[in-house]
Motif scaffolding. Structure first.
Motif, short mmCIF file in Angstrom:
data_model
loop_
_atom_site.label_atom_id
_atom_site.label_comp_id
_atom_site.label_asym_id
_atom_site.label_seq_id
_atom_site.Cartn_x
_atom_site.Cartn_y
_atom_site.Cartn_z
N ALA A 138 -72.72 -17.14 38.78
CA ALA A 138 -73.50 -18.10 38.16
C ALA A 138 -72.90 -19.34 37.68
CB ALA A 138 -74.29 -17.51 37.02
N SER A 163 -72.54 -21.72 40.92
CA SER A 163 -73.86 -22.02 41.45
C SER A 163 -74.46 -23.12 40.94
CB SER A 163 -74.92 -20.87 41.43
OG SER A 163 -74.53 -19.76 42.24
N ASN A 164 -73.95 -23.50 39.60
CA ASN A 164 -74.58 -24.51 38.71
C ASN A 164 -73.52 -25.60 38.34
OD1 ASN A 164 -77.32 -23.57 38.05
ND2 ASN A 164 -76.11 -21.75 37.92
N ARG A 177 -70.53 -25.69 45.75
CA ARG A 177 -71.62 -24.80 45.66
C ARG A 177 -72.07 -23.98 46.52
NH1 ARG A 177 -75.49 -28.58 43.17
NH2 ARG A 177 -73.78 -28.49 41.72
N ILE A 201 -77.69 -25.12 33.67
CA ILE A 201 -78.59 -24.89 34.91
C ILE A 201 -79.02 -26.06 35.76
CG2 ILE A 201 -81.10 -23.95 35.46
CD1 ILE A 201 -79.27 -21.69 34.56
N ARG A 202 -78.87 -25.82 36.94
CA ARG A 202 -79.08 -27.19 37.85
C ARG A 202 -80.47 -27.03 38.52
NH1 ARG A 202 -75.51 -31.17 37.80
NH2 ARG A 202 -76.30 -31.79 40.06
N ALA A 262 -79.43 -25.56 42.10
CA ALA A 262 -78.79 -24.10 42.26
C ALA A 262 -79.31 -23.59 43.53
CB ALA A 262 -78.86 -23.48 40.94
N THR A 313 -81.43 -17.56 44.41
CA THR A 313 -80.90 -16.32 43.69
C THR A 313 -81.34 -15.01 43.59
OG1 THR A 313 -79.44 -18.00 42.42
CG2 THR A 313 -79.67 -15.87 41.49
N LEU A 352 -83.42 -20.01 35.65
CA LEU A 352 -83.51 -20.92 36.98
C LEU A 352 -85.03 -21.05 37.38
CD1 LEU A 352 -81.01 -18.38 38.80
CD2 LEU A 352 -80.69 -20.75 38.23
N VAL A 355 -85.91 -23.35 40.62
CA VAL A 355 -84.98 -22.58 41.66
C VAL A 355 -85.32 -21.38 42.03
CG1 VAL A 355 -82.62 -21.77 41.80
CG2 VAL A 355 -82.85 -23.60 40.39
#
Length: 331
Positions: free
Chosen positions: A196, A199-200, A218, A248-249, A252, A255, A278, A283
């Protein structure tokens, strides 16, 4: 592809279950040595030999061993006191998909379960036509608990190692026969938190040292199993707020999250809070929660259905997002 060595410092939290073998305790055995893969894997240092990098929270030499509770009737191996991290590359055993999967073992950031949540996962991945990369990141690194409130390290050394490995893989993608836009991560327990985090992360958390660090860090997809260090458990259990260090982006990667509701080590709310966050950020996320299964089962089949079904779900999901895993082989 069994690993040749492993450690004995506290269990990663194997749950009690209906499998008698899972609760059988064996004598812990460990020794000072550097973990090495068997012939199928090529181990590569992450950082230049002469470069000084921050050490984990111990001056002890690397140690490998086994012990603690059996999982599916078999011991499992781990390594700790890792000060020079590596990645070990396993090539696909069937026609390649050019997809790469970086495996992030769990172990509470105290150790790494190098076979249960490492080489055994790579056994599965290479049968799917993927190149598998097993990350041996720096450990131990403590997460402090003050007045029943968890605090993350100021600098997360495993995240530095994961970002470095991702850059190296993309820089040498053609040599490894992988597509630089099809490199994902799979993490277990603490390793799922690491999945995680990478990923962010908005940027690298270390100063670049060479061209590999100019490559994107990433991943292109992420799979999390029984994650921890994500949910803020200081409030009510109905409050699915993330811990303050979790970013949290909206960019990301897609997932997949899987966990058992009766996990006694990492509350299922870690998965729920992260998955919902997410989704709120736009996401693509898929989540599967099972009634039973406990914690730290890796890919070893036991009576709980999650232990046999999650590899099939992962294979199918990879196909749906265009990462080209062989959907027919499942486990």
């Amino acid at each position: 592809m069994a690993m040749s060595a492993l450690v004995s410092i506290g269990s990663p939290g194997i749950a009690k279950s209906n499998d008698t073998a899972a609760s059988t305790t064996i004598k812990k055995v460990s020794r000072t040595m550097v973990w090495e893969p068997e012939a199928a894997g090529a181990q590569i240092p992450l950082w230049p030999q002469g470069l000084a990098i921050q050490k984990p929270e111990s001056d002890k030499p690397e140690e490998v061993g086994n012990g603690s509770k059996l999982v599916a009737g078999r011991p499992w191996q781990w390594v700790t006191y890792v000060s020079r991290p590596t990645m070990t590359i396993y090539r696909p055993k069937v026609p390649g998909t050019h997809t790469a999967l970086m495996v992030l073992p769990g172990g509470g950031y105290e150790a790494l379960a190098m076979d249960l949540e490492g080489t055994e996962i790579c056994d599965w991945a290479v049968k799917q036509g993927m190149t598998c990369i097993l990350l041996k990141y720096r450990a131990p690194q403590a997460w402090r608990d003050e007045n029943h409130v968890e605090h993350a390290p100021k600098v997360q050394l495993p995240l530095q190692d994961a970002q470095r490995a991702m850059g190296l893989l993309r820089q040498e993608a053609s040599a490894y026969g992988i597509d630089p836009h099809k490199i994902g991560v799979i993490g277990f327990s603490a390793g799922a938190h690491l999945a995680a985090a990478i990923s962010n992360a908005s940027k690298r958390i270390y100063d670049p040292i060479d061209a590999a660090d100019r490559e994107p860090s990433r991943p292109d997809f992420a799979i999390l199993l029984y994650p921890g260090h994500l949910w803020n458990d200081t409030g009510a259990k109905t409050d699915l707020k993330l811990s303050p260090w979790v970013e949290i982006r909206p960019d990301a990667p897609p997932t997949l999250i899987m966990q058992a509701m009766n996990d006694p080590v990492d509350d299922v709310r870690h998965s729920m809070a992260y998955g919902l966050a997410l989704n709120d950020a736009g996401v693509p996320v898929e989540m599967h929660l099972y009634a039973t299964g406990g914690h730290a089962f890796g890919m070893r089949p036991m009576s709980a259905s999650i232990t046999t079904e999650w590899p099939k779900l992962a294979s199918k999901w990879l196909g749906t997002i265009g990462m080209g895993a062989n959907q027919t082989s499942g486990k």
